[in-house]
Design a protein around this motif. Structure first.
Motif, PDB file in Angstrom:
ATOM      1  N   THR A 353      54.212  52.495  19.736  1.00  0.00           N
ATOM      2  CA  THR A 353      54.650  53.471  19.020  1.00  0.00           C
ATOM      3  C   THR A 353      55.325  54.654  19.808  1.00  0.00           C
ATOM      4  O   THR A 353      56.158  55.121  19.245  1.00  0.00           O
ATOM      5  CB  THR A 353      53.467  53.960  18.171  1.00  0.00           C
ATOM      6  N   TYR A 356      58.858  53.520  20.790  1.00  0.00           N
ATOM      7  CA  TYR A 356      59.831  53.610  19.603  1.00  0.00           C
ATOM      8  C   TYR A 356      60.132  55.205  19.524  1.00  0.00           C
ATOM      9  O   TYR A 356      61.330  55.704  19.219  1.00  0.00           O
ATOM     10  CB  TYR A 356      59.045  53.168  18.508  1.00  0.00           C
ATOM     11  N   ASN A 360      63.705  56.973  19.733  1.00  0.00           N
ATOM     12  CA  ASN A 360      64.542  57.598  18.639  1.00  0.00           C
ATOM     13  C   ASN A 360      64.044  59.096  18.434  1.00  0.00           C
ATOM     14  O   ASN A 360      65.232  59.643  18.044  1.00  0.00           O
ATOM     15  CB  ASN A 360      64.060  56.649  17.392  1.00  0.00           C
TER      16      ASN A 360
END
Length: 424
Positions: A353, A356, A360
């Motif tokens: 997580t 990611y 992003n």
């Protein structure tokens, strides 16, 4: 025996599934929050270092005392000689000079008369010297909305917000109404070669970016600069090393009796950044402690429930002659195995997580339109080496503590009661 315990854990899902889920969730939150906080604080610190503070910054004593006013009349002189000495004394750092200035941006019409005016917050950096990293350091190439970077003297970048508000196009002339470092009024004219949008309200309201040589000539600051910033060549802020550089420089060059003597400050010396740095240093330890306590309470209750379900099992084992200490140790071994499994699963989810969000990020620009602090609008997590092991601290410690507290009841069992329980 370890192999036997592992088989028991894997085969008896009712005994291990709930603790593994609880440990995994706790470890996931610990790892993810640690990566998120490091990313958020790291972005804020890097942004302030790149735009305003550097890892260390050299100013005159008088300029430092009135820094918020941008007093260029108190700027450093003979900057080329100063930078040469800095490069010789501290070769592990890159030294750059900058000039900040304020004034009015004046937009002329076809006849050269004023068509519109707006406040300007200007910044002069080294844009034209081959090999300069200043444009990338301020993220200017990615912030350009229209046009291009300045390629020659006399070209500037202005805020896209200002350009849209006053209908300024690429190639138009624009004047800056300001003052020299000696107090004389000047109105230099430049050609707009591009517009920029940093995504920060503090920088996008009337921003103008020009090359340092243009600012020197426009504001009569030849071989002068308001600030000289130093960056470690690793691009990573090292507080202890910055402290050593600051103390060494001030001991050698600073003179408290001379208001124009240079003085060096480090990134942590800025009051608000000092608070952020302290929070970043302490956040991981605080989160680990909180989750260890919270998870220990939860797992203690889970262990008590599991102990009640296995109450007869423990009685049979004691009746068969197994020592209480041996039973207690097997409970601890089980806790370590379950904690390890949960820690691996939780760490993997937390790191995934965090990675990611590192790639992003989350855009908070709509919530920060009126923010006056220098803060990024897109926040990202950061995957650091410590994320690979930090989750095992609460995962193993909480599970072991919870089962140890629950397993302590074994020592309260009385052999005299066992046969009555078994008869039932």
């Amino acid at each position: 025996m370890i192999q036997f315990l592992i088989k028991g854990i894997l085969r008896d899902k009712s005994r291990s599934l709930l603790p593994i889920i609880v440990v995994s969730l706790g470890v996931f939150l610990t790892v993810f929050m640690s990566g998120w906080m490091k990313g958020v604080f790291g972005d804020m610190i890097d942004m302030n270092a790149n735009y305003t503070m550097g890892h260390v910054k050299v100013m005159t004593r008088a300029y430092a005392d009135n820094e918020a006013q941008i007093p260029n009349d108190l700027a450093l002189l003979d900057v080329s000689e100063l930078i040469s000495r800095l490069e010789a004394d501290y070769s592990n750092m890159e030294w750059v000079r900058r000039i900040q200035f304020g004034g009015l941006l004046d937009v002329p019409d076809a006849n050269g008369e004023t068509r519109a005016q707006g406040p300007a917050a200007g910044r002069a950096i080294d844009l034209l010297t081959p090999g300069s990293k200043e444009a990338e350091r301020l993220n200017i190439p990615k912030s350009i909305v229209e046009g291009r970077l300045p390629e020659q003297q006399g070209e500037v970048l202005i805020s896209n917000e200002f350009a849209e508000r006053f209908a300024v196009n690429i190639g138009d002339d624009i004047s800056v109404m300001g003052s020299t470092m000696y107090g004389s009024m000047v109105v230099p004219t430049f050609k707009v070669c591009g517009t920029i949008n940093f995504g920060m309200a503090m920088l996008d309201r009337g921003a103008i970016i020009m090359d340092i040589t243009d600012a020197e000539q426009a504001f009569d600051m030849i071989d002068a600069a308001g600030e000289v910033l130093g960056y470690f060549k690793s691009n990573i802020y090292d507080d202890e090393l910055a402290l050593a550089v600051r103390d060494s420089f001030n001991l050698k060059y600073s003179d408290e009796s001379d208001e124009f003597a240079p003085v060096m400050v480090r990134l942590r010396d800025e009051p608000s950044l000092k608070q952020y740095l302290n929070m970043a240093d302490n956040m991981s330890a605080m989160m680990v402690m909180i989750f260890v306590i919270a998870m220990s309470i939860v797992l203690w209750n889970t262990g008590l429930l599991g102990g009640l379900r296995r109450y007869t099992e423990y009685g049979v084992r004691l009746a068969l002659g197994e020592e209480k200490g041996h039973i207690f140790r097997t409970i601890i071994y089980e806790a370590i195995i379950i904690g390890s499994i949960g820690s691996v699963v939780g760490s993997a989810l937390g790191i995934a997580t965090s990675y990611y969000l590192q790639e992003n990020g989350i855009d908070f620009s709509s919530m920060m339109e009126n923010v006056t602090m220098m803060m990024p609008t897109v926040y990202r997590a950061k995957v650091s080496p410590e994320l690979f092991y930090i989750g095992f601290i609460p995962g193993l410690l909480a599970m072991t503590m919870g089962n140890a507290l629950a397993g302590y009841a074994i020592y309260k069992r009385k052999t005299a009661q066992l046969f009555k329980e078994l008869e039932v």
